[in-house]
Design an enzyme around this catalytic site. Sequence first.
Site, PDB file in Angstrom:
ATOM      1  N   MET A  34      -8.235  -0.247   0.651  1.00 15.76           N
ATOM      2  CA  MET A  34      -7.675  -0.935   1.506  1.00 15.76           C
ATOM      3  C   MET A  34      -7.335  -0.308   2.819  1.00 15.76           C
ATOM      4  SD  MET A  34      -6.995  -3.788   0.023  1.00 15.76           S
ATOM      5  CE  MET A  34      -6.288  -4.558   1.676  1.00 15.76           C
ATOM      6  N   CYS A  82       0.872  -1.135  -0.081  1.00 14.41           N
ATOM      7  CA  CYS A  82      -0.121  -0.060   0.231  1.00 14.41           C
ATOM      8  C   CYS A  82       0.871   1.207   0.278  1.00 14.41           C
ATOM      9  CB  CYS A  82      -0.850   0.118   1.205  1.00 14.41           C
ATOM     10  SG  CYS A  82      -2.321  -1.032   0.890  1.00 14.41           S
ATOM     11  N   ASP A 136     -11.074  -6.712  21.698  1.00 11.34           N
ATOM     12  CA  ASP A 136     -10.162  -6.877  22.786  1.00 11.34           C
ATOM     13  C   ASP A 136     -10.588  -6.070  24.023  1.00 11.34           C
ATOM     14  OD1 ASP A 136      -7.223  -6.896  23.877  1.00 11.34           O
ATOM     15  OD2 ASP A 136      -7.525  -4.831  23.865  1.00 11.34           O
TER      16      ASP A 136
END
Length: 301
Positions: free
Chosen positions: A98, A63, A113
């Site tokens: 992306m 990228c 998390d």
Amino acid sequence: MKDITHKPTSERFARASAMLRIDPAILQATAHGRKTDKGDAIEASRVAGIMAVKRTWEALPFCHPLPITACDVHFDYLPEGIYLEVTATTVGQTGVEMEALYAASVAAMNLYDMLKPHASADTGLISVTDIKLVEKRGGKSDFRAPVSVRAAIVVTCDAVVQGFKDDKAGRIVRDRLLKREGVDILDYILLGNDPGPIEATLDDLLARELDLIITVGGTGLEPYARTVEVVQSRIQRPIPGMMEAARAHGQARTPRALISRGVAGQAGHTLLVTLPGSSAGAAQSCDAILTGLLEAVRPAP
């Protein structure tokens, strides 16, 4: 990395989504994720997503670094969990899909998390699923060329006609046109710099009502370079922005681009465009304007 050096910049937008599937009891116990043992999972994940958009190039090796001009992370509560969307915008040479996908996954993982300590082993359901691109805009995919374009290329260069110089620039323009769906090059003509044959050739091509005529060469400051004058005298509706874009694109890559005198415009039904005779100038001009140029072509019914 893919070489995007010669691609023109344009506004790019992408939207990506992800789903955190979670036991509703966990959300209720944490005030919908706002009160976890680690803090506010929603706001922390929003920040994590925004940071991920900006730093995607550091995590995904192919990228490119992009100047992100806008980004947002939005959350919705559904019966099966938390649905999130990330939007990203840039003005650049490549898309931001992306960046949006990476940000959606990072934001969802941060939710995971911060909420997983509240998911007990026997009753807690928590997983990240359905990471996908929802929408992308920008670049050449936003433009749709006409179904059929009848084109001609006229190369004007004494050295090419006399065999002292290879016709690289003309072939560059031809090859780039042929890569576009629906373009049919009906004529490919080599001429010298004498204005007389150039005038006669253009008048013949215009009489055939082609959709597009591109000249290659004769746009510089040499005394014998008269192609621009010949074409300009036949243009009825100038399109100054087309060659302004080509010069701006070229100027960012070489200072020589500013001396190009290229013009573009309509002569009746036909679009006329003059491109430089150097291989670099021809390639850069095509890179800058070809997509928009084909958008401007309107074939006769």
